[in-house]
Design an enzyme around this catalytic site. Sequence first.
Site, PDB file in Angstrom:
ATOM      1  N   ARG A 120     -25.692   1.447  -5.440  1.00  0.00           N
ATOM      2  CA  ARG A 120     -24.684   0.477  -5.844  1.00  0.00           C
ATOM      3  C   ARG A 120     -23.319   0.968  -5.395  1.00  0.00           C
ATOM      4  O   ARG A 120     -23.039   2.180  -5.405  1.00  0.00           O
ATOM      5  CB  ARG A 120     -24.661   0.294  -7.367  1.00  0.00           C
ATOM      6  CG  ARG A 120     -25.752  -0.623  -7.916  1.00  0.00           C
ATOM      7  CD  ARG A 120     -25.541  -2.082  -7.523  1.00  0.00           C
ATOM      8  NE  ARG A 120     -26.548  -2.958  -8.092  1.00  0.00           N
ATOM      9  CZ  ARG A 120     -27.664  -3.340  -7.475  1.00  0.00           C
ATOM     10  NH1 ARG A 120     -27.930  -2.927  -6.258  1.00  0.00           N
ATOM     11  NH2 ARG A 120     -28.508  -4.169  -8.055  1.00  0.00           N
ATOM     12  N   HIS A 172     -25.499  -5.501   1.952  1.00  0.00           N
ATOM     13  CA  HIS A 172     -26.371  -5.452   0.756  1.00  0.00           C
ATOM     14  C   HIS A 172     -27.722  -6.125   1.043  1.00  0.00           C
ATOM     15  O   HIS A 172     -28.139  -7.061   0.356  1.00  0.00           O
ATOM     16  CB  HIS A 172     -25.682  -6.112  -0.452  1.00  0.00           C
ATOM     17  CG  HIS A 172     -26.300  -5.679  -1.764  1.00  0.00           C
ATOM     18  ND1 HIS A 172     -25.564  -5.410  -2.889  1.00  0.00           N
ATOM     19  CD2 HIS A 172     -27.592  -5.469  -2.118  1.00  0.00           C
ATOM     20  CE1 HIS A 172     -26.373  -5.058  -3.882  1.00  0.00           C
ATOM     21  NE2 HIS A 172     -27.618  -5.083  -3.427  1.00  0.00           N
TER      22      HIS A 172
END
Length: 315
Positions: A230, A278
Amino acid sequence: MALLYLISSWPADVWEATMNKLAPKLDTRMWPDRVGDPADIRYAIAWLPPPNVLRGLPNLEVIFSLGAGVDAILSDPTLPDGTPIVRVNEPDLTMRMSEYVVLHVLMHHRQQRRIDENQRRKVWDSFETHSASDLAVGIMGLGVMGSEAAERLRDLGFKVAGWSRSRKKIPGVHCYAGEAEFDSFLRRTDILVSLLPHTAATTGLIDRVTIGKLSRNGPFGAPILINAGRGKQQVERDLLAALDSGELFAATLDVFETEPLPQDSPLWTHPRVTVTPHCAADSDPETISSYVLRQIRRHEAGEPLENVVDRRRGY
Ligand code: NDP
Ligand code: OXD
């Protein structure tokens, strides 16, 4: 009984259409336009859910995350207490992450970006290469994703270690555990891979101090970072400073402090940074919808749900 899609960042239509194909009798609703009577909703499928919506569903029994990470769901301060949150743990997602990690470790190891640049400039540069066993890869997070990636890299001949909160046992992988062993783990690591969840403890973990503790004995003389965990784990200002000073040799980043990565971020154009949007392990609608249906069937048969998030740990 109805299932509500509560998705604020992706187009949700494909998810609902896939679910309707797999379970034509299931009553599906879509936030914000087709919620209907909130009392009908027993299940919610959430990804970056807006705050306050889940707590307005009085008969909600299970919240399903569309991915493995649940930080965005847990960050809703109005999340109803006690409603179980089920995260994704599916071989398809895990394999996609392993592919990403192996691809980028190999890309750095085989200096593919240098080769691409040479081809672009028509330069026949036969530079010195090294073997996989010369590189120590260290994976932060030895959960579902990290342990599988560790095994794949080990099988390619890299020196692989991992770090997690509790001690793991993976043949051929040196497993470090807890804060007390973090520095030893960093000191032996030439390529640092993060597959950690975003929690209070992992926020800002990849900063100048952590980078400064990594090995400088590898073939590139400075460490390399791959973050597919993350973005809030990395301090981007520190990464850029370390890249510019040579303290960090290169980085592959799939996740960012702010997503989408802002247009004015210097990471986009940094010559030693590879930016991916992502996409390290995308959730496939068919696979994940089948997974959710399996969990609903278990729940309705009185069997325990699988992969329920521990809210106290935060993952
Ligand atoms: P798991 O919950 O299975 O594993 C998490 C691992 O992190 C565990 O080994 C855990 O330790 C370790 N960990 C957590 N906190 C700490 C800490 N403070 N110190 C040391 N170790 C810690 O998760 P997954 O492997 O399924 O997924 C990991 C993350 O990958 C997700 O949370 C998500 O953020 C990210 N992800 C990113 C994707 C992408 O496309 N970029 C796609 C999918 C996931 P322990 O085992 O001891 O509990
Ligand atoms: C996930 C993700 O957590 O895609 O699954 O980031």
